[in-house]
Design an enzyme around this catalytic site. Structure first.
Site, mmCIF file in Angstrom:
data_model
loop_
_atom_site.group_PDB
_atom_site.id
_atom_site.type_symbol
_atom_site.label_atom_id
_atom_site.label_comp_id
_atom_site.label_asym_id
_atom_site.label_seq_id
_atom_site.Cartn_x
_atom_site.Cartn_y
_atom_site.Cartn_z
ATOM 1 N N ALA A 23 66.952 9.225 6.399
ATOM 2 C CA ALA A 23 67.407 8.393 5.287
ATOM 3 C C ALA A 23 67.501 6.921 5.633
ATOM 4 O O ALA A 23 67.281 6.056 4.778
ATOM 5 C CB ALA A 23 68.766 8.899 4.806
ATOM 6 N N PHE A 34 73.566 9.496 1.450
ATOM 7 C CA PHE A 34 74.839 10.058 0.988
ATOM 8 C C PHE A 34 75.760 10.479 2.121
ATOM 9 O O PHE A 34 76.885 10.893 1.903
ATOM 10 C CB PHE A 34 74.656 11.178 -0.054
ATOM 11 C CG PHE A 34 73.949 12.419 0.412
ATOM 12 C CD1 PHE A 34 74.591 13.304 1.249
ATOM 13 C CD2 PHE A 34 72.685 12.727 -0.032
ATOM 14 C CE1 PHE A 34 73.974 14.472 1.645
ATOM 15 C CE2 PHE A 34 72.055 13.892 0.360
ATOM 16 C CZ PHE A 34 72.701 14.770 1.205
ATOM 17 N N ARG A 35 75.315 10.344 3.389
ATOM 18 C CA ARG A 35 76.227 10.644 4.495
ATOM 19 C C ARG A 35 77.005 9.407 4.958
ATOM 20 O O ARG A 35 77.981 9.517 5.659
ATOM 21 C CB ARG A 35 75.448 11.201 5.691
ATOM 22 C CG ARG A 35 75.168 12.657 5.545
ATOM 23 C CD ARG A 35 74.701 13.301 6.819
ATOM 24 N NE ARG A 35 74.644 14.729 6.628
ATOM 25 C CZ ARG A 35 73.761 15.334 5.869
ATOM 26 N NH1 ARG A 35 72.840 14.632 5.245
ATOM 27 N NH2 ARG A 35 73.780 16.632 5.706
ATOM 28 N N ILE A 104 62.623 12.261 0.649
ATOM 29 C CA ILE A 104 61.922 12.865 -0.488
ATOM 30 C C ILE A 104 61.459 11.809 -1.479
ATOM 31 O O ILE A 104 61.071 12.128 -2.596
ATOM 32 C CB ILE A 104 62.826 13.898 -1.200
ATOM 33 C CG1 ILE A 104 64.115 13.230 -1.707
ATOM 34 C CG2 ILE A 104 63.157 15.071 -0.282
ATOM 35 C CD1 ILE A 104 65.018 14.155 -2.532
ATOM 36 N N HIS A 120 61.354 17.942 3.624
ATOM 37 C CA HIS A 120 62.280 18.336 2.563
ATOM 38 C C HIS A 120 61.682 18.174 1.163
ATOM 39 O O HIS A 120 62.405 18.158 0.180
ATOM 40 C CB HIS A 120 63.585 17.543 2.692
ATOM 41 C CG HIS A 120 64.333 17.845 3.953
ATOM 42 N ND1 HIS A 120 65.207 16.958 4.542
ATOM 43 C CD2 HIS A 120 64.318 18.934 4.753
ATOM 44 C CE1 HIS A 120 65.696 17.498 5.657
ATOM 45 N NE2 HIS A 120 65.172 18.695 5.801
ATOM 46 N N CYS A 149 59.823 22.741 -19.546
ATOM 47 C CA CYS A 149 58.365 22.651 -19.580
ATOM 48 C C CYS A 149 57.884 22.434 -21.015
ATOM 49 O O CYS A 149 58.329 23.137 -21.931
ATOM 50 C CB CYS A 149 57.764 23.930 -19.009
ATOM 51 S SG CYS A 149 55.956 24.001 -19.076
ATOM 52 N N ASN A 213 68.315 3.476 15.671
ATOM 53 C CA ASN A 213 69.301 3.851 14.657
ATOM 54 C C ASN A 213 70.435 2.829 14.658
ATOM 55 O O ASN A 213 70.685 2.163 15.667
ATOM 56 C CB ASN A 213 69.860 5.248 14.960
ATOM 57 C CG ASN A 213 70.298 5.979 13.699
ATOM 58 O OD1 ASN A 213 69.639 5.911 12.665
ATOM 59 N ND2 ASN A 213 71.418 6.672 13.772
#
Length: 241
Positions: A23, A34-35, A104, A120, A149, A213
């Site tokens: 991320a 989101f962490r 993603i 993912h 759909c 990081n």
């Protein structure tokens, strides 16, 4: 030699680099992690993100899943940053073999990377669970409640790996192959806390494991080189000639 200069020297001399990212690669594009402390935790939701983004929750409460998913996971205006762009340049120059990502968002492909292994899945692929018809992310974003759909009326599911779901075996095998054969393995923007993805680094057999990081990770002790900082800023200093 200080870490950054050592890293740049490694990259300059190698033509078999593999990048594994999370991320933190996309936060510089405005996509939240989101962490992190300022990430996706938000008082408007009654459950933590890990719960909402689980297979069980998706099956039990699709309206709330999609409320969160549209608001927090579909960042369709985001653009590739310096890290995405430099990785695409490295691949085009014949130095980088593959990008393996936990993200993603599709930003690596948007930057021009060709060999991208999405562990993912991707928000850009969505399929009808009844007839299999495919839909893009804009269709999901512009839909109401549970996206249906337009061909058969079935529920549409994002092609993303939710918590409790298994990773694609073929993608994992390709990732293992690339990592095991790499000269340099660069890991960036990931806490290395999500398994089985984090376990992929166990397959690296070389002696040039670079970890970039903003904060410490459980794997810091295994790195041959560690750089603390924003990955985009670090990659911006790679010069290709």
């Amino acid at each position: 030699m200080e870490p950054l200069n050592q890293f740049l020297e490694w990259v300059k001399k190698s033509d078999n680099i593999v990048f594994f990212g999370g991320a933190g690669v996309s936060t510089e594009s405005g996509i939240p992690d989101f962490r992190s402390v300022d990430g996706l935790y938000n008082q408007q939701y009654d459950y933590p993100p890990e719960t909402i983004l689980s297979h069980t929750f998706y099956m039990r409460n699709k309206p709330e899943f999609y409320r969160f998913y549209r608001n927090k996971m579909l960042c369709l205006d985001a653009k590739p940053n310096a890290a995405h762009k430099k990785l695409a340049e490295l691949e085009a120059a014949g130095k980088l073999k593959a990008v393996i990502t936990q993200n993603i968002d599709g930003l690596h492909q948007a930057a021009g990377s060709k060999e991208v292994l999405e562990l993912h899945g991707s928000v850009h692929r969505n399929y009808c669970q009844k007839c299999g018809k495919l839909f893009d992310a804009a269709y999901i974003l512009n839909s109401q409640n549970i996206p249906l759909c337009d061909a058969c009326g079935g529920d549409i599911k994002p092609d993303v790996v939710l918590y409790e779901e298994g990773l694609d075996n073929d993608t994992m095998q390709k990732a293992v192959r690339y990592i095991s054969q790499a000269d340099i393995l660069i890991i960036g923007g990931t806490s290395l806390a999500v398994y089985p993805a984090a376990g992929l680094i166990d397959y690296y057999r070389g002696s040039k494991l670079a970890l970039i990081n903003k904060s410490a990770t459980p794997m810091d002790g295994r790195a041959d080189l560690r750089i603390e900082g924003k990955i985009g800023e670090v990659f911006s200093q790679i010069v290709l000639k």
